[in-house]
Write an enzyme that holds these catalytic residues in place. Structure first.
Site, PDB file in Angstrom:
ATOM      1  CG  LEU A  22      20.682  53.466  44.888  1.00  0.00           C
ATOM      2  CD1 LEU A  22      19.236  53.786  44.531  1.00  0.00           C
ATOM      3  CD2 LEU A  22      21.233  54.530  45.833  1.00  0.00           C
ATOM      4  CE  LYS A  24      19.217  46.473  41.179  1.00  0.00           C
ATOM      5  NZ  LYS A  24      19.990  47.555  40.594  1.00  0.00           N
ATOM      6  CD  GLU A 148      20.254  42.452  43.092  1.00  0.00           C
ATOM      7  OE1 GLU A 148      20.514  41.473  43.830  1.00  0.00           O
ATOM      8  OE2 GLU A 148      21.068  43.359  42.849  1.00  0.00           O
ATOM      9  CB  ILE A 156      19.443  51.172  26.048  1.00  0.00           C
ATOM     10  CG1 ILE A 156      19.232  52.656  25.751  1.00  0.00           C
ATOM     11  CG2 ILE A 156      19.070  50.310  24.849  1.00  0.00           C
ATOM     12  CD1 ILE A 156      20.090  53.189  24.635  1.00  0.00           C
ATOM     13  CE  LYS A 197      10.514  68.153  40.813  1.00  0.00           C
ATOM     14  NZ  LYS A 197       9.096  68.476  41.045  1.00  0.00           N
ATOM     15  N   PRO A 198      14.204  63.133  42.024  1.00  0.00           N
ATOM     16  CG  PRO A 198      16.468  63.154  42.615  1.00  0.00           C
ATOM     17  CD  PRO A 198      15.136  63.737  42.992  1.00  0.00           C
ATOM     18  CB  CYS A 389      43.022  29.739  45.067  1.00  0.00           C
ATOM     19  SG  CYS A 389      42.691  28.824  43.555  1.00  0.00           S
ATOM     20  CD  GLN A 393      47.933  27.555  42.076  1.00  0.00           C
ATOM     21  OE1 GLN A 393      48.303  28.484  41.372  1.00  0.00           O
ATOM     22  NE2 GLN A 393      46.934  26.747  41.721  1.00  0.00           N
ATOM     23  CD  GLU A 413      48.142  31.307  36.639  1.00  0.00           C
ATOM     24  OE1 GLU A 413      48.139  30.633  37.691  1.00  0.00           O
ATOM     25  OE2 GLU A 413      47.360  32.255  36.454  1.00  0.00           O
ATOM     26  CG  HIS A 515      38.174  30.031  45.952  1.00  0.00           C
ATOM     27  ND1 HIS A 515      38.800  31.253  45.902  1.00  0.00           N
ATOM     28  CD2 HIS A 515      38.620  29.337  44.887  1.00  0.00           C
ATOM     29  CE1 HIS A 515      39.587  31.297  44.841  1.00  0.00           C
ATOM     30  NE2 HIS A 515      39.489  30.137  44.201  1.00  0.00           N
ATOM     31  CD  GLU A 517      37.464  32.718  48.953  1.00  0.00           C
ATOM     32  OE1 GLU A 517      37.929  31.744  49.586  1.00  0.00           O
ATOM     33  OE2 GLU A 517      37.856  33.023  47.808  1.00  0.00           O
TER      34      GLU A 517
HETATM   35  N1  GLN Z   1      45.697  31.055  38.791  1.00  0.00           N
HETATM   36  C1  GLN Z   1      45.619  29.889  39.633  1.00  0.00           C
HETATM   37  C2  GLN Z   1      44.986  28.717  38.905  1.00  0.00           C
HETATM   38  O1  GLN Z   1      44.281  28.884  37.943  1.00  0.00           O
HETATM   39  C3  GLN Z   1      44.882  30.186  40.914  1.00  0.00           C
HETATM   40  C4  GLN Z   1      43.444  30.523  40.707  1.00  0.00           C
HETATM   41  C5  GLN Z   1      42.805  31.219  41.882  1.00  0.00           C
HETATM   42  O2  GLN Z   1      43.492  31.757  42.753  1.00  0.00           O
HETATM   43  N2  GLN Z   1      41.472  31.238  41.904  1.00  0.00           N
HETATM   44  O3  GLN Z   1      45.144  27.599  39.317  1.00  0.00           O
END
Ligand code: GLN
Length: 554
Positions: A22, A24, A148, A156, A197-198, A389, A393, A413, A515, A517
């Protein structure tokens, strides 16, 4: 030196009923915004009922994005909303899970803190919940702490949380706590009626846990007429002006204004016995909203990722585009592109109409070939590119393979024994075996080289950004890359870790290991997103000009 006056906090709890989702987090953030706009110091915390210590080990399909704070906590995505609305930082203390609470209690039990006693949900778990609920309020920094409570009344797993709220409410002075319950008033088409009612049932369930809500915020697709409000008030035991209508909004950023109109802030202040006659200062917020709602241009940005079916997996990126779009008075239309659906055969068809491409963060093998194809296409065609990120790479791998000529270059990786491990495991990750909370997390410094795109974007050389990764650029190859034109423009000087890479021969091509963002807010849109959107807008306008001069291009 005069010490800062310590504040005595009051507590607002936000619970939810009838159904999940909803909003919150948005209601809590909107109320916090209004209180902040009245000069009060507010923070928001989220209590989640699941057993994971944090959401860091969850698949984004399960839980959406994992939001990382400056102090390196992996948290619920609602903390992103808190920061974006309030423009203040949160920390580990702002997100507590049942898992963390049990972990603390069981660790204390092993230490012998409860010697001789039976350790139980009540009082030990509820005491630990209460201790965490009151922690931020005891720092002296806040007038109001909003908590929150995740999940839905009636679950439960929410029961210990509600019991802890009941006890906090009972133990504190009458006007020091407030419970806001968020519910849904559905509209039945067949009956042509709004149904209460809900909500009545959900409030009754809360009352069974010993909590009488003080304010009801009612989500609805239609306005709540006075007689419906009166009915809700009467059957739910609240005053009629404590029944707040929360209509669907076209953007989450309009919700503070809806709540202002409904006087949610005034009602909360009245019930908390806080005298505040300040004007609500939302001028810059309103400016942002009007830019958001009246764009002069529009662009199409491709977001290439492997979790695109669930947009919440990229929540902060989406919101950063909203902030950056408003800053440029430009509507950013995101085209969701599944990295697994991209191949070198269809990349032109899928990307040719875009004005910019963002390659998203991620983990693991799935979809990476698609990401690499997308990067090659935008690099060769001068389309603005932004890699975050894993996106950075992959840009490194693409360059190694297609420009430097190392065909099998890879990240360890995905491929441990590649001939050219251009992305490799960070040194301090080598002995890490536990998965939870062990990545390089949180804010780290980055030094930007002068006279680079990064420098012109940030306008300074020392920045701090948040991280969540285990792998990094392999410095052994830095010279090879730089000689061929892909340069490192941001470095963490403590360990020489490459944080930013760019291609000066390209109009806008930047990859970042961090990051950005996670730090974009309504009042402080992130400069990387603002400049990426600007570059995409320039590209789109140039393209339109070329197309209008030569209609045959279509
Ligand atoms: N998998 C990559 C790493 O661990 C990139 C991680 C990501 O994009 N947050 O370095």
């Amino acid at each position: 030196m005069a010490s800062k006056a310590q504040k005595t906090a009051k507590y607002i709890f936000v619970t939810g009923g009838v159904t999940s989702s909803l909003g919150k987090g948005i209601i809590a953030s909107s109320l916090a915004k209004l209180l902040q706009a009245r000069g009060l110091s507010v923070t928001i915390q989220k209590f989640d009922p699941y057993l994971n210590i944090d959401p860091g080990t969850m698949n984004p399909y399960e839980h959406g994005e994992c939001y990382v704070t400056d102090d390196g906590a992996e948290t619920d995505l609602d903390l992103g909303h808190y920061e974006r609305f309030l423009n203040v930082r949160t920390s580990q203390a702002n997100n507590v899970t049942t898992g963390r609470v049990y972990h603390n209690v069981i660790t204390a039990e092993r230490r012998g803190d409860f010697l001789g006693k039976t350790v139980q949900v009540i009082p030990h778990i509820t005491d630990e919940l209460k201790r965490n609920m009151l922690l931020l309020g005891q720092t002296g920094d806040y007038d109001i702490v909003i908590t929150e409570i995740g999940g839905c009344v009636g679950d439960i797993e929410s029961l210990p949380f509600l019991e802890a709220v009941r006890q906090v409410k009972f133990e504190m002075e009458e006007h020091d706590t407030l419970v806001i319950h968020l519910t849904l008033i559905p509209y039945l088409n067949s009956a042509g009626e709004l149904k209460t009612k809900p909500t009545q049932h959900s409030v009754r369930m809360l009352q069974e846990s010993g909590i009488q809500p003080d304010i009801l915020v009612c989500r609805s697709e239609h306005p709540l007429p006075y007689d419906i409000r009166k009915k809700i008030a009467l059957f739910c035991n609240v005053q009629v002006n404590s029944v707040i209508e929360a209509m669907d909004a076209d953007t989450i950023y309009a919700v503070p204004l809806l709540m202002l109109k409904e006087r949610l802030d005034q009602r909360a202040l009245y019930m908390l016995d806080i005298y505040n006659d300040k004007d609500v200062d939302l001028d810059s917020w309103k400016t942002f909203l009007s830019r958001l709602k009246n764009p002069m241009d529009s662009i199409r940005i491709g977001l290439v990722g492997k979790y695109v079916e669930l947009h919440d997996a990229y929540k902060s990126i989406v919101e950063s585009f909203i902030h950056a779009g408003a800053a440029n008075e430009c509507k950013v239309n995101i085209e969701w592109i599944h990295s697994e659906s991209l191949t070198s055969d269809n990349v032109v068809e899928k990307l040719e109409n875009l004005d910019g491409v963002l390659v998203a963060p991620g983990f693991g093998e799935r979809g990476i070939d698609g990401k690499i194809s997308a990067i090659q296409y935008v690099r060769e065609n001068n389309i603005p590119f932004f890699g975050i990120c894993l996106g950075m790479q992959m840009a490194v791998i693409e360059y190694a393979r297609n420009v430097i000529g190392w065909e099998n270059a890879h990240s360890v990786e995905m491929h441990h024994d590649t001939d050219h491990p251009v992305i490799h495991l960070m040194k301090d990750q080598k002995d890490v075996s536990n998965k939870g909370g062990t990545m390089r997390l949180g804010a780290y410094a980055c030094r930007i080289k002068k006279d680079t795109l990064a420098h012109s974007i940030y306008g300074k050389t020392n920045i701090s950004e948040r991280h969540r990764h285990r792998y990094e650029f392999n410095n052994k190859y830095l010279k090879d890359f730089e000689e061929k034109g892909l340069i490192a423009t941001g470095i963490n000087t403590e360990n020489d870790l490459v944080e930013m890479m760019e291609l000066p021969s390209h109009p806008f091509y930047i990859g970042v290991q961090f990051h950005p963002e996670l730090k974009s807010t309504v009042m402080n849109p992130h400069p990387l997103f603002v400049n990426f959107v600007r570059a995409a807008l320039t590209y789109s306008l140039e393209r339109k000009t070329v197309e209008s001069l030569n209609p045959l291009i279509h």
